[in-house]
Design a protein around this motif. Structure first.
Motif, PDB file in Angstrom:
ATOM      1  N   GLY A 310       0.890  -1.230   0.059  1.00 54.11           N
ATOM      2  CA  GLY A 310       0.057   0.238   0.013  1.00 54.11           C
ATOM      3  C   GLY A 310       0.894   1.210  -0.052  1.00 54.11           C
ATOM      4  N   VAL A 311       0.247   2.378  -0.520  1.00 54.28           N
ATOM      5  CA  VAL A 311       0.942   3.533  -0.496  1.00 54.28           C
ATOM      6  C   VAL A 311      -0.006   4.533   0.398  1.00 54.28           C
ATOM      7  N   VAL A 312       0.614   5.029   1.518  1.00 53.49           N
ATOM      8  CA  VAL A 312      -0.114   6.148   2.387  1.00 53.49           C
ATOM      9  C   VAL A 312       0.185   7.235   1.883  1.00 53.49           C
ATOM     10  N   SER A 313      -0.579   8.055   0.918  1.00 52.27           N
ATOM     11  CA  SER A 313      -0.148   9.212   0.234  1.00 52.27           C
ATOM     12  C   SER A 313      -0.740  10.571   0.625  1.00 52.27           C
ATOM     13  N   TYR A 314      -0.473  10.746   2.103  1.00 50.94           N
ATOM     14  CA  TYR A 314      -0.947  11.830   2.798  1.00 50.94           C
ATOM     15  C   TYR A 314      -0.590  13.078   2.178  1.00 50.94           C
ATOM     16  N   ALA A 315       0.859  13.382   1.941  1.00 52.13           N
ATOM     17  CA  ALA A 315       1.085  14.587   1.138  1.00 52.13           C
ATOM     18  C   ALA A 315       0.703  14.503  -0.470  1.00 52.13           C
ATOM     19  N   VAL A 318       3.125  12.779  -2.691  1.00 49.58           N
ATOM     20  CA  VAL A 318       3.314  11.615  -2.629  1.00 49.58           C
ATOM     21  C   VAL A 318       2.446  11.358  -3.648  1.00 49.58           C
ATOM     22  N   ASN A 321       4.200  12.058  -6.933  1.00 52.51           N
ATOM     23  CA  ASN A 321       5.250  11.394  -7.164  1.00 52.51           C
ATOM     24  C   ASN A 321       5.372   9.739  -7.126  1.00 52.51           C
ATOM     25  N   VAL A 322       4.623   9.257  -6.052  1.00 55.63           N
ATOM     26  CA  VAL A 322       4.492   7.825  -6.016  1.00 55.63           C
ATOM     27  C   VAL A 322       3.656   7.229  -6.758  1.00 55.63           C
TER      28      VAL A 322
END
Lengths: 424, 424
Positions: A310-315, A318, A321-322
């Protein structure tokens, strides 16, 4: 047959003063309920002899079964067993089975048997020793028979939850079943999601009214889910199971799309089984749920078979870029939007090379809302090959509830897509 | 002054039969304890009048204060207030304040006031109405005075936790404080991590022995943390605060490196404050903790100021493709290794452009261990500019404990590095 009544008593200042949470009594009364034994009172008292003597006397007047936990073990000065001795006008003697067990327990760990440890084998002479294979404090079973009728049962167990559970499951419940010759009781839990209690009740009203008298239904709601518990009472276990299963088969077509599992299968377990059986994998992109969906998936043993990551894309950086969300999408539509959550799901799926990907983006609160996107606004999405579905949900301003509930709703979207349901 | 005793009673079949978890009584006894009021018993009884009458009588004989929750609200047929009426030989009358409040409550929501709602304004004539601003069921305060001495206090509140808490904090506790003229009590909690209870006790033994008689110390351990609670009893709040603070100042140098915060500041809150005050950001790369560290950070409101995001790299392919871990490292050293966890932390830091990055990789269990890396083996790392520290921890075979404890230990490594402690 008259009902059998139980009282559950916890002994110890820590629970009384609120220093630790009591999880034992809920578990115990649920297990007793499965045998048809009704808990009529739960009490918590301190570590003092007179308090324990008082509750023993009261409880004996009300109940057939008195289950005690806590107040055993050397640091508590074994107050419970000393008090039981006094209550039953008995004396403490070394129990040979208990002594053998304690001796072996310390031998195996290469530690000497101290006098304090040896005293753990001291139990009232008239009780039955219940071997606790998970610790050093024994269980104790007392039958108090006066006159001819069935007596009162007193059981004392350690307060450590896994030790109590071991003794209940292996020693206490089987003995209670036998002693009181309780009827055969069979439970089946149907677990639903995405439908409220009252709407569910409406849908199955006719079926519920047609249930035979020995099969009862209970609604147990929690966090966007409702558990339907069928309880059958009878004499023959096999027949009873069949009868309950027939009722399950009857009700299922009325609520099929809301049912995700049975009995103890939590949503994350049911989803895991579904993914495994279809040979599919999943990944997650989380904003407002902040890693909680990943946590739910990964707390299931063996989840690495279908949960890739998983990716926690808080910002927003992110997300961009991710996960490859387009900056101009966030600029134009905002991070909490159908477009962003769709790109998050598709980005996660591509990045982690999974069959499905779930995404969430919302305003978790308690602050940060706008008139257009108030606190509690949540966008969820699920992506699969050739198809991404996004939905908007309005929740509350309670951050913890929003994280919990939002995670469950997002996982339910995956469940529906695994079922080929792309509309509801 | 003799101590003041309270009993806490929950009313309702749901708690008795184990269908819902009781979180109220722990909170209530903790709050009473802060006023110096000792809870001497907690009980849970069913929804039946005779059961409630019985416990009321018993409790009145034992305690000065009887706090009841549950059994209010239309679906319960308001059993508690009817029974209280009977117990006090009183009658239900419409309370004008209550009626006004209920009417406004429904007006605001654009819903008509039904007869059932109107009945919520019916309360026993001799009780004091306690306005519940968070729901429609009121609180009720009864003083039973016989003879000349201080009477017994009975309070009835709804069982919904946030409603009970509102009433306790705003109405009940202040009244109890006044009625019983309780002494001034002041609590200060010092929160430590990374040191066991007994070692901590050794370190501060001399200080503890030198505490003045009106300041007591309690050890409250949980999951790798120990809370030290100082409780001062006195007459003047300002003086008491100063005296307690002096003791805190004295003990702090002995345990400084283990102290992460005070009072209700959980580790994730304390870390957040530290990051904010230093103007630093953090990201996370999690394998065995599976998103739980991200969840802990993000459950704090406002965490987006310092928490940029996380990668749950459950599959090795995600470790390699997203975090940039070298395939040959995993090949040669394994996913659970110092080298892998170091590359995970450094990879996350570079990917999410943060000042710090935490990483975890371990065998969460219950299965999957090898002789070299048994279940519970955990590697943690924290990376900053020019420096990465990795540590190995051996935990148990309990998956949920490993996830919880592993997350806390990893976050503690960040805390130490934020403090410039790179050695311990």
């Amino acid at each position: 047959m008259r009902p059998i009544f139980a009282e559950v008593v916890t002994i110890g200042d820590e629970i009384l003063y609120g220093q630790i949470t009591d999880t034992n009594t809920q578990w115990m009364s649920t297990e007793l309920d499965k045998l048809g034994i009704k808990t009529i009172r739960k009490s918590s008292v301190g570590d003092q002899e007179e308090k324990i003597l008082q509750i023993l006397e009261e409880a004996e007047n009300r109940a057939d079964i008195i289950l005690l936990t806590g107040g055993l073990g050397p640091t508590k000065d074994d107050i419970t067993k000393k008090t039981l001795c006094k209550y039953f006008n008995d004396e403490l003697v070394i129990n040979e089975d208990a002594l053998l067990f304690v001796t072996e327990f310390f031998n195996k760990r290469g530690r000497p048997l101290t006098e304090i440890n040896r005293q753990q084998a001291l139990i009232p002479s008239r009780c039955t020793y219940l071997a606790n294979k998970t610790g050093t404090a024994p269980g104790m079973w007392f039958e108090k028979v006066e006159g001819g009728a069935k007596g009162k049962i007193f059981v004392s167990m350690p307060g450590v939850p896994h030790e109590m559970k071991y003794l209940m499951a292996n020693e206490v419940l089987p003995r209670l079943k036998k002693y009181f010759d309780t009827p055969v009781i069979y439970h089946k839990m149907i677990r639903t999601i995405g439908i409220g209690e009252s709407l569910l009740a409406e849908k199955i009203e006719k079926w519920e009214d047609s249930l035979p008298p020995h099969i009862k239904l209970a609604y147990l709601p929690s966090f966007g889910q409702v558990r339907l518990r069928l309880t059958g009472v009878g004499e023959n276990e096999e027949i009873l199971k069949q009868e309950v299963q027939q009722e399950v088969d009857k009700v299922l077509p009325m609520i099929k799309s809301f049912v995700f599992g049975y009995d103890n299968d939590d949503l994350e377990i049911a989803l895991g089984n579904q993914l495994k059986s279809q040979g599919k994998t999943v990944s997650v992109a989380e904003s407002c749920t902040g890693g909680f969906i990943s946590h739910l998936f990964t707390k299931v043993p063996g989840s690495s078979a279908y949960f890739m990551g998983g990716v926690v894309s808080y910002a927003n950086s992110v997300k961009i870029n991710v996960l490859g969300v387009k900056p101009e999408t966030i600029e134009a539509r905002g991070a909490v939007s159908e477009e962003t959550v769709t790109q998050m799901a598709e980005g996660a799926r591509a990045l982690m090379k999974t069959d499905f990907a779930i995404a969430t983006s919302g305003v978790a609160g308690p602050d940060g809302g706008t008139p257009e996107k108030p606190v509690g606004t949540l966008w969820i999405a699920c992506a699969m090959e050739g198809k991404t579905i996004a939905r908007k949900i309005q929740m509350s301003n309670q951050r913890d509830t929003n994280i919990n509930y939002g995670s469950v709703v997002a996982m339910n979207l995956l469940r529906k897509m695994l079922n080929g349901d792309y509309e509801s």
